[in-house]
Design an enzyme around this catalytic site. Sequence first.
Site, mmCIF file in Angstrom:
data_model
loop_
_atom_site.group_PDB
_atom_site.id
_atom_site.type_symbol
_atom_site.label_atom_id
_atom_site.label_comp_id
_atom_site.label_asym_id
_atom_site.label_seq_id
_atom_site.Cartn_x
_atom_site.Cartn_y
_atom_site.Cartn_z
ATOM 1 N N CYS A 138 17.894 39.013 13.050
ATOM 2 C CA CYS A 138 17.817 40.476 13.260
ATOM 3 C C CYS A 138 16.326 40.778 13.426
ATOM 4 O O CYS A 138 15.660 41.191 12.489
ATOM 5 C CB CYS A 138 18.362 41.211 12.041
ATOM 6 S SG CYS A 138 19.934 40.577 11.440
ATOM 7 N N ALA A 139 15.793 40.578 14.621
ATOM 8 C CA ALA A 139 14.358 40.307 14.713
ATOM 9 C C ALA A 139 13.450 41.466 15.114
ATOM 10 O O ALA A 139 12.257 41.427 14.836
ATOM 11 C CB ALA A 139 14.123 39.149 15.663
ATOM 12 N N PRO B 255 11.305 44.869 15.324
ATOM 13 C CA PRO B 255 10.332 44.671 16.413
ATOM 14 C C PRO B 255 9.540 43.367 16.360
ATOM 15 O O PRO B 255 8.739 43.131 17.250
ATOM 16 C CB PRO B 255 9.396 45.865 16.233
ATOM 17 C CG PRO B 255 9.438 46.170 14.765
ATOM 18 C CD PRO B 255 10.829 45.850 14.315
ATOM 19 N N GLY C 198 8.221 41.716 13.197
ATOM 20 C CA GLY C 198 7.331 41.460 12.050
ATOM 21 C C GLY C 198 7.558 40.086 11.438
ATOM 22 O O GLY C 198 6.609 39.338 11.185
ATOM 23 N N LYS C 199 8.837 39.734 11.211
ATOM 24 C CA LYS C 199 9.116 38.437 10.593
ATOM 25 C C LYS C 199 8.912 37.321 11.614
ATOM 26 O O LYS C 199 8.383 36.262 11.292
ATOM 27 C CB LYS C 199 10.549 38.386 10.035
ATOM 28 C CG LYS C 199 10.965 39.596 9.213
ATOM 29 C CD LYS C 199 10.076 39.861 8.033
ATOM 30 C CE LYS C 199 10.430 41.115 7.247
ATOM 31 N NZ LYS C 199 10.489 42.387 7.935
ATOM 32 N N GLU D 127 17.735 39.784 18.818
ATOM 33 C CA GLU D 127 17.897 41.204 18.488
ATOM 34 C C GLU D 127 19.107 41.746 19.244
ATOM 35 O O GLU D 127 19.174 41.648 20.463
ATOM 36 C CB GLU D 127 16.622 41.972 18.842
ATOM 37 C CG GLU D 127 16.752 43.478 18.787
ATOM 38 C CD GLU D 127 17.268 44.031 17.455
ATOM 39 O OE1 GLU D 127 16.830 43.579 16.389
ATOM 40 O OE2 GLU D 127 18.146 44.916 17.502
ATOM 41 N N ARG E 252 15.455 47.587 21.555
ATOM 42 C CA ARG E 252 14.596 46.991 20.525
ATOM 43 C C ARG E 252 14.189 45.561 20.905
ATOM 44 O O ARG E 252 13.103 45.100 20.557
ATOM 45 C CB ARG E 252 15.300 47.011 19.166
ATOM 46 C CG ARG E 252 15.422 48.427 18.595
ATOM 47 C CD ARG E 252 16.224 48.460 17.295
ATOM 48 N NE ARG E 252 15.617 47.720 16.200
ATOM 49 C CZ ARG E 252 14.691 48.192 15.372
ATOM 50 N NH1 ARG E 252 14.271 49.427 15.493
ATOM 51 N NH2 ARG E 252 14.200 47.432 14.401
ATOM 52 N N ASP F 284 16.979 39.478 8.163
ATOM 53 C CA ASP F 284 16.286 40.678 7.685
ATOM 54 C C ASP F 284 17.222 41.825 8.087
ATOM 55 O O ASP F 284 17.082 42.406 9.151
ATOM 56 C CB ASP F 284 14.920 40.767 8.387
ATOM 57 C CG ASP F 284 14.044 41.862 7.824
ATOM 58 O OD1 ASP F 284 14.189 42.184 6.636
ATOM 59 O OD2 ASP F 284 13.215 42.402 8.585
ATOM 60 N N CYS G 32 15.334 46.288 3.179
ATOM 61 C CA CYS G 32 14.322 47.234 2.704
ATOM 62 C C CYS G 32 15.045 48.381 2.000
ATOM 63 O O CYS G 32 14.780 49.540 2.263
ATOM 64 C CB CYS G 32 13.428 47.712 3.839
ATOM 65 S SG CYS G 32 14.314 48.448 5.208
HETATM 66 C C1 LIG Z 1 15.377 45.604 9.342
HETATM 67 S S1 LIG Z 1 15.510 45.543 11.064
HETATM 68 C C2 LIG Z 1 14.657 44.087 11.467
HETATM 69 C C3 LIG Z 1 13.168 44.144 11.332
HETATM 70 C C4 LIG Z 1 12.476 42.903 11.845
HETATM 71 N N1 LIG Z 1 13.020 41.710 11.218
HETATM 72 C C5 LIG Z 1 10.983 42.929 11.661
HETATM 73 O O1 LIG Z 1 10.500 42.368 10.679
HETATM 74 O O2 LIG Z 1 10.272 43.477 12.507
HETATM 75 C C6 LIG Z 1 17.182 45.084 11.329
HETATM 76 C C7 LIG Z 1 17.566 44.802 12.762
HETATM 77 O O3 LIG Z 1 18.952 44.422 12.788
HETATM 78 C C8 LIG Z 1 19.513 44.887 13.987
HETATM 79 N N2 LIG Z 1 20.995 44.980 13.843
HETATM 80 C C9 LIG Z 1 21.753 46.088 13.727
HETATM 81 N N3 LIG Z 1 23.058 45.750 13.665
HETATM 82 C C10 LIG Z 1 23.131 44.417 13.733
HETATM 83 C C11 LIG Z 1 24.203 43.484 13.741
HETATM 84 N N4 LIG Z 1 25.463 43.873 13.609
HETATM 85 N N5 LIG Z 1 23.895 42.189 13.852
HETATM 86 C C12 LIG Z 1 22.621 41.783 13.959
HETATM 87 N N6 LIG Z 1 21.581 42.611 13.958
HETATM 88 C C13 LIG Z 1 21.819 43.919 13.839
HETATM 89 C C14 LIG Z 1 18.847 46.224 14.226
HETATM 90 O O4 LIG Z 1 18.885 46.564 15.595
HETATM 91 C C15 LIG Z 1 17.436 45.992 13.703
HETATM 92 O O5 LIG Z 1 16.546 45.677 14.744
#
Ligand SMILES: C[S@@+](CC[C@H](N)C(=O)[O-])C[C@H]1O[C@@H](n2cnc3c(N)ncnc32)[C@H](O)[C@@H]1O
Length: 460
Positions: free
Chosen positions: A103-104, A106, A108-109, A127, A132, A172, A225
Amino acid sequence: MRLPDGFKEKYQKLLGEEAQPFLASFDQAVEKGFRVNPLKGAAKLHDHSIDQPISYSDWGYYGKVNGKTIDHQSGLVYSQEPSAMLVGEIAHPQPGQKVLDLCAAPGGKTTYLASFMAQEGLLVTNEINRGRAKVLTENVERFGIQNAVILNESPDRLVKKFNGYFDLIVVDAPCSGEGMFRKDPEAVEYWSLEYPEECARRQREILKSAMQLLAPNGNLVYSTCTFAPEEDEQIIAWLLENYPDLKMEPVARTENMDAGRPEWANGNPELAKAIRLFPHHFKGEGHFIAKLSNHAEAATPQPKGKRKKKGRASDISLDREQQRLWQDFANQFLVNPQSFAKDHLIVHNQRLYYQTVPVDLSGLRIVKPGLELGEFKKRRFEPSLGLLMALRKADIQQVVEITPEQWQKYVHGEEIATEAAGKGWVALAVDDIIVGPGKLVQGKVKNFYPKGLRINFALK
Ligand SMILES: C[S@@+](CC[C@H](N)C(=O)[O-])C[C@H]1O[C@@H](n2cnc3c(N)ncnc32)[C@H](O)[C@@H]1O
């Protein structure tokens, strides 16, 4: 900050006496941070000072990133709040591993993981949301990551290709975002008493796929978070109950990091090995992080259905014309024209990519199947910003030095006058920092900075 009554009551019950400082922390300022990029070598920062190091991260500093700067646009710094850094730190991949950031966006990880991997091995960064995924791509390219494959997939569809494949998976997870209320007050609007359970259902679905993607002996890092036990300890308790081969990994905790709370789930004492970051204790936003290891002897069996096809259907080999165009460019531009091994090159949508680890992506929604080297246009090859960002000055034959003032003109899309001799493709640089591609033609550098990334400084 106005917090929902249900939220306050919930944490009053859970935290008792500590609820008061916890709730008060929502009125304190957001902690800002950024990381420097080890993939860019020893390049010095132009616009940011690194006088407030973050103790648990080799690359982290407290402070704010200005987006309209050489440092940011050239990927020397990445803005990330201090708590989020701990996820990458705990994941800690080794160079050469196969790593998935599920779940990558923008990024950061992903950029943290890439910092550890030092361009070796494979980093699949995925992603699900298309818009996104675009932002993720910009960040991956800016950071100069050579070993990333960027996908725009749902976790379950990845299982068909990558069953039992990854040494490390970072989930994440999308969550109720309670830990980000200070940073993103709009997140409060989404909150309801039921929301954490709704998020938990989605998290379990994502984790079911992650477990199929995980190699025997692989590690899984789960983070959110949010403070909600439904999405934190209760999710890990569910994982441990349903996947008996999973074990919690102990993680070093400094005094300001809290342990997971077994009593907020099923009482399993192992849950205390997780980490909770509370803003009234820790200098950062709210986070939860758990690291688990897979002790299964074989990959979790693949669900019935289509079997993995042999071969590399997604990688289309270069035709002779493309090989010639690339080789001519590499001979003119690269100090070592063979630095991107021939059998790791693929063409996708008329663009040339380099894969550190050749991998079958057929049938998947691909954003970038590797490091984008450039694009084949009518009888010519045009290098991409991604390639330039992934190179250092010493890798490039022709570098044109520009001043910070000229850089502003360059990222605005203007031609740059130069006294540099020669012709053809050049890299523009401010001191040690490569800032992008250009083409030298009779005392001018034609601008090849991507239109979509251009900056208008007049609009500061
Ligand atoms: C907390 S954010 C990730 C932040 C990212 N890891 C970073 O550090 O920049 C969670 C991400 O999960 C994605 N997401 C939403 N629903 C999802 C799903 N069913 N399966 C996988 N990813 C999903 C969202 O679009 C979002 O970008």
